[in-house]
Scaffold this motif. Structure first.
Motif, short mmCIF file in Angstrom:
data_model
loop_
_atom_site.label_atom_id
_atom_site.label_comp_id
_atom_site.label_asym_id
_atom_site.label_seq_id
_atom_site.Cartn_x
_atom_site.Cartn_y
_atom_site.Cartn_z
N TRP A 297 0.83 -1.21 0.00
CA TRP A 297 0.00 0.00 0.00
C TRP A 297 0.86 1.26 0.00
O TRP A 297 0.61 2.21 -0.74
CB TRP A 297 -0.92 -0.02 1.21
N ASP A 298 1.89 1.27 0.83
CA ASP A 298 2.74 2.45 0.95
C ASP A 298 3.54 2.74 -0.32
O ASP A 298 3.95 3.88 -0.57
CB ASP A 298 3.70 2.29 2.13
N LYS A 299 3.79 1.71 -1.13
CA LYS A 299 4.55 1.89 -2.37
C LYS A 299 3.69 2.46 -3.50
O LYS A 299 4.22 2.94 -4.51
CB LYS A 299 5.15 0.56 -2.81
N LEU A 300 2.37 2.40 -3.35
CA LEU A 300 1.49 2.92 -4.39
C LEU A 300 1.52 4.44 -4.40
O LEU A 300 1.72 5.08 -3.36
CB LEU A 300 0.06 2.44 -4.15
N SER A 301 1.30 5.03 -5.56
CA SER A 301 1.21 6.48 -5.65
C SER A 301 -0.10 6.96 -5.05
O SER A 301 -1.05 6.17 -4.92
CB SER A 301 1.29 6.92 -7.11
N PRO A 302 -0.21 8.22 -4.66
CA PRO A 302 -1.48 8.75 -4.14
C PRO A 302 -2.66 8.51 -5.08
O PRO A 302 -3.76 8.19 -4.63
CB PRO A 302 -1.20 10.25 -3.96
N LYS A 303 -2.42 8.66 -6.38
CA LYS A 303 -3.50 8.43 -7.35
C LYS A 303 -3.93 6.97 -7.38
O LYS A 303 -5.12 6.66 -7.50
CB LYS A 303 -3.06 8.88 -8.75
N GLN A 304 -2.97 6.07 -7.28
CA GLN A 304 -3.29 4.64 -7.28
C GLN A 304 -4.06 4.27 -6.03
O GLN A 304 -5.03 3.51 -6.09
CB GLN A 304 -2.00 3.82 -7.40
N ARG A 305 -3.65 4.80 -4.88
CA ARG A 305 -4.38 4.52 -3.64
C ARG A 305 -5.80 5.06 -3.70
O ARG A 305 -6.75 4.41 -3.26
CB ARG A 305 -3.62 5.11 -2.44
N ALA A 306 -5.95 6.26 -4.26
CA ALA A 306 -7.28 6.85 -4.38
C ALA A 306 -8.18 6.01 -5.29
O ALA A 306 -9.37 5.83 -5.01
CB ALA A 306 -7.17 8.27 -4.92
N ALA A 307 -7.60 5.48 -6.37
CA ALA A 307 -8.37 4.63 -7.29
C ALA A 307 -8.81 3.35 -6.61
O ALA A 307 -9.96 2.90 -6.78
CB ALA A 307 -7.53 4.32 -8.53
N ILE A 308 -7.93 2.74 -5.82
CA ILE A 308 -8.27 1.51 -5.11
C ILE A 308 -9.35 1.78 -4.06
O ILE A 308 -10.30 1.00 -3.92
CB ILE A 308 -7.00 0.90 -4.47
N GLU A 309 -9.23 2.88 -3.34
CA GLU A 309 -10.25 3.22 -2.33
C GLU A 309 -11.60 3.48 -2.98
O GLU A 309 -12.65 3.07 -2.45
CB GLU A 309 -9.80 4.44 -1.54
N SER A 310 -11.61 4.13 -4.14
CA SER A 310 -12.85 4.39 -4.85
C SER A 310 -13.48 3.08 -5.33
O SER A 310 -14.70 2.87 -5.18
CB SER A 310 -12.58 5.31 -6.05
N ALA A 311 -12.66 2.20 -5.89
CA ALA A 311 -13.16 0.90 -6.35
C ALA A 311 -13.68 0.08 -5.18
O ALA A 311 -14.69 -0.63 -5.29
CB ALA A 311 -12.04 0.14 -7.08
#
Length: 351
Positions: A262-276
């Motif tokens: 999780w920590d290695k993901l970019s902010p945009k990637q984390r936001a996309a995963i949280e949205s999904a």
């Protein structure tokens, strides 16, 4: 001719230097990159391991989540799904997540209640009246407390996915509390579930979900508790003759991700995963109930198993017999969690 050649070389060198200066750097200056852009062209693979069939609520939710993540990241984050314990069974998947052998899992709340005692609230018999009450709990202060309790260093909790309420199955009718005496049931490894069957005068053994059919088939255990969709999709009706629709316990799945990943993901990637994840959680809340209702209708229509619908009088008898379980675990669960739980609904709670 030689002087003309040297002139051409000199002119070309000068042109190259002019171009470099025009673009804002010289041969002596280092090239600077935007650190946030580094590695964005690399595809991220996240392995999601689970132990149920693809056509169950959890199986379908994982597939839907994977599709949404792919769409929201333009394919740059891929959730690779491994169903039916093809990588790890439910006894080993948590350790695999901790050590990074997989990146995501969704174990049943019961499987983690020993590690995170606050989550024992989800295992208490008749703790929730219906799916709406579970939603109210998880969207409110109780849900916040439960996810805060997931305090392992390399684990992050993302959501709770519904699977619905559990029913009892066995090879004899289970109507009154006395009917459980001396029987052996398969359970998930949970102290509360152990205590539940002990209160009913039965014995309980913990086996992996994928070994359940075989354990019933060879009569190593005589009964079990599960959601309607799991009973139907795993064809447990082939090795069990009776089912009591009791809705006595809730079964949900805690979606977890490896914190290092999780920590290695970019902010945009984390936001996309949280949205999904948010979209999938909202979807599974509706779909799990529909799937359980459909499974019950199919088993009734095809006479796959003898079905008894628990009456209110029978429910009160079960609740009375199971009441000591609440008092046994109230200190372990914790005052804060129990107080938030008591606020749900208008009826009086067991504590």
């Amino acid at each position: 001719m030689k002087s003309l050649g040297w002139l051409i070389v000199f002119l070309l060198a000068g042109l190259a230097i002019s171009i470099a200066v025009g673009f804002g750097f010289s041969a002596k200056e280092p090239v600077h990159y935007d650190a946030e852009q580094e590695g964005l062209d690399k595809k991220v693979i996240i392995r999601f391991s689970h132990v149920v069939a693809e056509n169950t609520p959890k199986g379908l939710a994982v597939s839907r989540f994977a599709q949404l993540v792919r769409e929201k990241t333009d394919g740059m984050v891929e959730i690779r799904v491994y169903p039916n314990a093809t990588l790890f069974d439910d006894e080993k998947e948590f350790q695999a997540l901790q050590t990074g052998k997989v990146e995501m899992i969704a174990p049943a709340t019961s499987k983690l209640s020993s590690r995170y005692p606050a989550w024992m609230i989800m295992d208490l018999p008749y703790a929730f009246k219906n799916e709406s009450e579970v939603k109210e709990a998880m969207d409110g202060r109780l849900g916040q407390l439960l996810f805060k309790a997931i305090n392992d260093e390399n684990i992050k909790g993302l959501a709770l996915w519904d699977n619905g309420f559990k029913q009892m199955t066995a090879n004899r009718p289970l109507i009154d509390p006395e009917d459980f005496k001396q029987m052996k049931f398969r359970i998930m490894a949970s102290p509360i579930l152990q205590a539940q069957f002990r209160a009913l005068g039965a014995k309980a053994e913990s086996y992996s979900f994928n070994d359940l059919y075989r354990q019933l088939q060879f009569k190593n255990v005589e009964g079990e508790e599960n959601t309607l969709s799991n009973i139907y999709s795993k064809r447990l009706y082939q090795v069990q003759r009776h089912m009591t629709v009791s809705n006595h316990g809730y079964l949900g799945y805690i979606v977890l991700i490896n914190k290092t990943t999780w920590d290695k993901l970019s902010p945009k990637q984390r936001a996309a995963i949280e949205s999904a994840m948010a979209e999938t959680t909202a979807w599974i809340r509706q779909y799990a109930k529909k799937m359980n209702d459909r499974a019950l209708a199919e088993m009734k229509a095809k006479n796959l198993i003898h079905i008894h619908m628990q009456t209110n009088k029978e429910k009160e008898a079960w609740k009375k017999r199971l009441a000591p379980v609440y008092y046994q675990f109230k200190d372990t669960i914790g005052t804060q969690v129990l107080e938030e739980w008591k606020k749900l609904g208008a009826d009086e709670r067991a504590l």
